[in-house]
Design a protein around this motif. Structure first.
Motif, mmCIF file in Angstrom:
data_model
loop_
_atom_site.group_PDB
_atom_site.id
_atom_site.type_symbol
_atom_site.label_atom_id
_atom_site.label_comp_id
_atom_site.label_asym_id
_atom_site.label_seq_id
_atom_site.Cartn_x
_atom_site.Cartn_y
_atom_site.Cartn_z
ATOM 1 N N SER A 135 0.815 -1.222 0.000
ATOM 2 C CA SER A 135 0.000 0.000 0.000
ATOM 3 C C SER A 135 0.847 1.270 0.000
ATOM 4 C CB SER A 135 -0.924 0.010 1.222
ATOM 5 O OG SER A 135 -0.158 0.006 2.418
ATOM 6 N N GLN A 136 2.115 1.156 0.435
ATOM 7 C CA GLN A 136 2.964 2.360 0.485
ATOM 8 C C GLN A 136 3.365 2.837 -0.911
ATOM 9 O OE1 GLN A 136 3.635 -0.581 2.067
ATOM 10 N NE2 GLN A 136 4.602 -0.232 4.064
ATOM 11 N N ILE A 137 3.401 1.917 -1.884
ATOM 12 C CA ILE A 137 3.819 2.311 -3.237
ATOM 13 C C ILE A 137 2.628 2.924 -3.976
ATOM 14 C CG2 ILE A 137 4.788 1.542 -5.440
ATOM 15 C CD1 ILE A 137 6.330 -0.593 -3.964
ATOM 16 N N LYS A 138 2.760 4.200 -4.277
ATOM 17 C CA LYS A 138 1.651 4.956 -4.869
ATOM 18 C C LYS A 138 1.794 5.136 -6.369
ATOM 19 C CE LYS A 138 0.063 5.513 -0.738
ATOM 20 N NZ LYS A 138 -1.125 4.731 -0.315
ATOM 21 N N GLY A 139 3.032 5.141 -6.859
ATOM 22 C CA GLY A 139 3.224 5.383 -8.284
ATOM 23 C C GLY A 139 4.684 5.263 -8.662
ATOM 24 N N PHE A 141 -1.888 3.058 -10.037
ATOM 25 C CA PHE A 141 -0.631 3.764 -9.816
ATOM 26 C C PHE A 141 -0.624 5.137 -10.510
ATOM 27 C CE2 PHE A 141 1.352 -0.629 -9.308
ATOM 28 C CZ PHE A 141 1.524 -0.504 -7.935
ATOM 29 N N THR A 142 -0.003 6.101 -9.853
ATOM 30 C CA THR A 142 0.168 7.437 -10.424
ATOM 31 C C THR A 142 1.472 7.475 -11.223
ATOM 32 O OG1 THR A 142 1.397 8.200 -8.491
ATOM 33 C CG2 THR A 142 -0.999 8.494 -8.444
ATOM 34 N N TYR A 143 1.667 8.585 -11.956
ATOM 35 C CA TYR A 143 2.928 8.749 -12.689
ATOM 36 C C TYR A 143 3.417 10.183 -12.563
ATOM 37 C CZ TYR A 143 6.653 8.347 -16.009
ATOM 38 O OH TYR A 143 7.912 8.352 -16.556
ATOM 39 N N ASP A 144 4.662 10.348 -12.093
ATOM 40 C CA ASP A 144 5.296 11.660 -11.983
ATOM 41 C C ASP A 144 6.036 11.978 -13.274
ATOM 42 O OD1 ASP A 144 6.213 12.992 -8.880
ATOM 43 O OD2 ASP A 144 4.738 11.384 -9.051
ATOM 44 N N PHE A 149 -4.568 12.826 -4.430
ATOM 45 C CA PHE A 149 -3.884 12.336 -5.634
ATOM 46 C C PHE A 149 -3.178 11.007 -5.376
ATOM 47 C CE2 PHE A 149 -0.151 11.954 -8.402
ATOM 48 C CZ PHE A 149 -0.726 12.119 -9.639
ATOM 49 N N TYR A 150 -2.411 10.964 -4.306
ATOM 50 C CA TYR A 150 -1.629 9.751 -4.004
ATOM 51 C C TYR A 150 -2.366 8.737 -3.134
ATOM 52 C CZ TYR A 150 2.717 11.754 -5.925
ATOM 53 O OH TYR A 150 3.691 12.256 -6.738
#
Length: 279
Positions: free
Chosen positions: A102-106, A137-140, A276-277
């Motif tokens: 769960s800690q990995i958001k993107g 997952f998000t993307y930066d 967002f995250y």
């Protein structure tokens, strides 16, 4: 998390390695050391920041694991933006594995270092990018102004993917910019799936020789285009140390948002990052 926490949406940790962190040259001597959670935690407390998002600084799976491990040990690290090889043949398996944490958001790739300004649109990379939303997952997006056009094309093709632009796409603050940055920002902001971090500004001007007013026209333009619901504060610590202390970097955004409503201030200083995250 409860509503209205203050979040630093962009910072880094590393155990300094001259080969792994080759981008840290001699002009950046202050960065040639370890920067770990025990260094950041007192700074966050002093500045009344409740948590942070740790972002990759090295392009390896080991980096993602390293940040994940830190986030497990330190509850103030609310999320991790790691790195994954979007061109990998077994990408789906890797994303499935990462989705268990769960800690990995993107994820993020250092697009700014790619020679091809359209790297993001390359078949293998773009196909990988298209897999992220399946797992939430998000993307930066880390690019220079010259790469914004390709980023806009990618974002338009993936309306269900959540994107956030890092460091305002690194305009040359205080120097005469071509219209490239303004056009790119305007086009990117027209996509509701894309946010922007008010981060990385102090290192895009003369180090330690800036004043608050230097950043206002850029923040004005970002706010005008993205609106307060799609902006988030990020310190870019410890990279910011090249040009300003943590409290100075936070101070720029704190001072800027004073003219906004309380709801907008809370959004930019934490609530937007939480949403967002999914912190």
């Amino acid at each position: 998390m409860e509503k209205s926490h203050k979040i630093d949406a962009h910072q880094h940790f590393w155990k300094y390695d001259s080969q792994k962190h080759a981008w840290i040259d001699d002009s950046m001597a202050v960065l040639k050391r370890d920067y770990l959670p025990e260094d950041l935690e007192p700074i966050l407390k002093k500045n009344q920041i409740d948590g942070c998002v740790a972002v990759q600084a090295d392009q390896s799976d080991a980096e993602t694991r390293f940040l994940l491990e830190l986030s497990r040990k330190h509850s103030f690290i609310k999320g991790v933006v790691g790195w994954v090889d979007l061109k990998a043949k077994d990408l789906e398996d890797q994303l499935g594995e990462y989705s268990k944490y769960s800690q990995i958001k993107g994820f993020r790739h250092v697009l700014q270092d790619e020679a091809d300004p359209e790297f993001i649109l390359g078949d293998d990379f773009f196909n990988g990018l298209g897999q992220l939303s399946k797992y939430g997952f998000t993307y930066d997006i880390l690019v220079f102004p010259k790469q914004l056009d390709a980023a806009v094309k990618a974002v338009r093709k993936l309306p269900h993917q959540k994107f956030v632009l890092d460091h305002l796409a690194k305009p040359q603050i205080g120097r005469d910019d071509s219209g490239l940055w303004k056009k790119g920002i305007k086009d990117l902001a027209q996509n509701d799936n894309t946010y922007c971090k008010l981060s990385g500004m102090v290192t895009e001007t003369k180090w330690k020789a800036w004043k608050y007013g230097d950043f206002v026209p850029y923040m004005d333009y970002i706010l005008e285009n993205f609106g307060s619901k799609r902006l988030m504060f990020g310190s870019d610590w410890p990279v910011c140390n090249l040009s300003g202390e943590y409290n100075e970097v936070l101070g720029i955004v704190n001072q800027y948002v004073t003219s906004l409503s309380e709801t907008e201030q809370k959004a930019i200083l934490g609530n937007n990052a939480i949403e967002f995250y999914q912190l």
